[in-house]
Design a protein around this motif. Structure first.
Motif, mmCIF file in Angstrom:
data_model
loop_
_atom_site.group_PDB
_atom_site.id
_atom_site.type_symbol
_atom_site.label_atom_id
_atom_site.label_comp_id
_atom_site.label_asym_id
_atom_site.label_seq_id
_atom_site.Cartn_x
_atom_site.Cartn_y
_atom_site.Cartn_z
ATOM 1 N N ARG A 67 41.072 -35.335 33.538
ATOM 2 C CA ARG A 67 41.891 -35.438 32.329
ATOM 3 C C ARG A 67 42.466 -36.843 32.223
ATOM 4 N NH1 ARG A 67 42.303 -30.985 28.637
ATOM 5 N NH2 ARG A 67 44.329 -30.948 27.661
ATOM 6 N N TRP A 155 45.665 -30.171 18.746
ATOM 7 C CA TRP A 155 44.803 -30.655 19.818
ATOM 8 C C TRP A 155 43.693 -31.546 19.296
ATOM 9 C CZ3 TRP A 155 40.291 -31.110 22.490
ATOM 10 C CH2 TRP A 155 40.447 -31.461 23.846
ATOM 11 N N ASN A 195 45.628 -22.614 26.550
ATOM 12 C CA ASN A 195 45.741 -23.237 25.226
ATOM 13 C C ASN A 195 44.649 -22.679 24.313
ATOM 14 O OD1 ASN A 195 46.337 -24.940 23.125
ATOM 15 N ND2 ASN A 195 45.496 -26.784 24.066
ATOM 16 N N ASP A 218 38.343 -22.958 20.494
ATOM 17 C CA ASP A 218 38.182 -23.706 21.744
ATOM 18 C C ASP A 218 39.406 -23.352 22.569
ATOM 19 O OD1 ASP A 218 38.409 -25.750 23.710
ATOM 20 O OD2 ASP A 218 39.371 -27.071 22.241
HETATM 21 N N1 GLY Z 1 40.638 -28.055 24.452
HETATM 22 C C1 GLY Z 1 41.824 -27.426 24.788
HETATM 23 C C2 GLY Z 1 42.517 -28.041 25.939
HETATM 24 O O1 GLY Z 1 41.932 -28.847 26.622
HETATM 25 O O2 GLY Z 1 43.657 -27.742 26.182
#
Ligand code: GLY
Length: 242
Positions: A67, A155, A195, A218
């Motif tokens: 990330r 998002w 999420n 998603d």
């Molecule tokens: N695509 C949703 C997240 O990464 O939280």
């Protein structure tokens, strides 16, 4: 549950609901707009953008991620790390908000058995529809549904690309502190577990939003975070996964 059991339980729950289980894609994406695979949705970006037809209308994955957009938090919090796995269920123009919320709540409360009174949800501040689904269909009291702004609940996978309002499920480590002041930014009390992104726009370089051809889903559940909660350990690093 072990990390492995959590992963299998998630994938099997969605496989039983007609999601095709796909393997984790490479950490080095084909997508030239990002350096590394930052989320479960990344391999599906061309599908969300209508550039590629999906082989299946629904998919589920456990995606290996780095990330980069949260990298400044690594080493400062107990819940961010460089490498992690994101569990996700995806709809490509198939089911949308109502079903994603219903299944999200079901897996968290009925399958992983987290008590509803330990869970708080957030919605994008303008998303009255998501608020109503949580309140009227799921039965969450209004004061436990927090409306949050674009930084937290809209998002985007990068400066451009598919995006949309999202809704998050948080776990409360300290319900004894009461509901009078619910601050989801307080990471000594709350952790975001899951999420749900209502992927319905494409953002261009000028920041303009254009509706996508389809309304998509998603989602991302942090495997290590779920393991922390279910294993009752003080941080992600002490789960069996690490
Ligand atoms: N695509 C949703 C997240 O990464 O939280």
């Amino acid at each position: 549950l072990s990390g492995r059991e959590i992963r299998e339980t998630f994938l099997n729950f969605f496989a039983a609901r007609q999601h095709h289980i796909l393997p984790s894609a490479s950490l080095v994406p084909e997508d030239p707009t990002v350096l590394l695979t930052i989320a479960g949705m990344l391999p599906f970006k061309p599908i969300f953008l209508g550039q590629r037809s999906p082989d299946f209308p629904r998919a589920t994955t456990s995606q290996k991620c780095i990330r980069t957009n949260d990298i400044e938090n690594v080493g400062r919090t107990a819940r961010h790390h460089t490498f992690f796995e994101m569990l996700g269920n995806f709809s490509f123009g198939d089911y949308f908000k109502e079903q994603a919320i219903a299944w999200g709540w079901e897996i968290v409360t009925k399958v992983f058995s987290l008590p509803p009174d330990r869970l708080i949800v957030s919605v994008f501040e303008q998303d009255d529809e998501a608020f109503q689904i949580w309140h009227e269909q799921v039965g969450i009291p209004a004061h436990r549904i927090q409306r949050m702004g674009e930084d937290d609940n809209f998002w985007v996978s990068g400066p451009t690309g598919p995006c949309g309002p999202c809704s998050e499920i948080y776990y409360d480590f300290h319900p004894e502190q009461g509901d009078a002041t619910i601050d989801l930014e307080d990471d000594s009390r709350f952790i975001e577990l899951y999420n749900l992104v209502f992927m319905q726009y494409n953002r261009d370089v000028a920041g303009n939003l254009t509706p996508l051809q389809n309304q998509n889903i998603d989602t991302g559940m942090g495997l290590e975070r779920m393991a922390q909660v279910l294993q009752g350990v003080p941080n992600n690093y002490e789960t069996d996964l690490i």
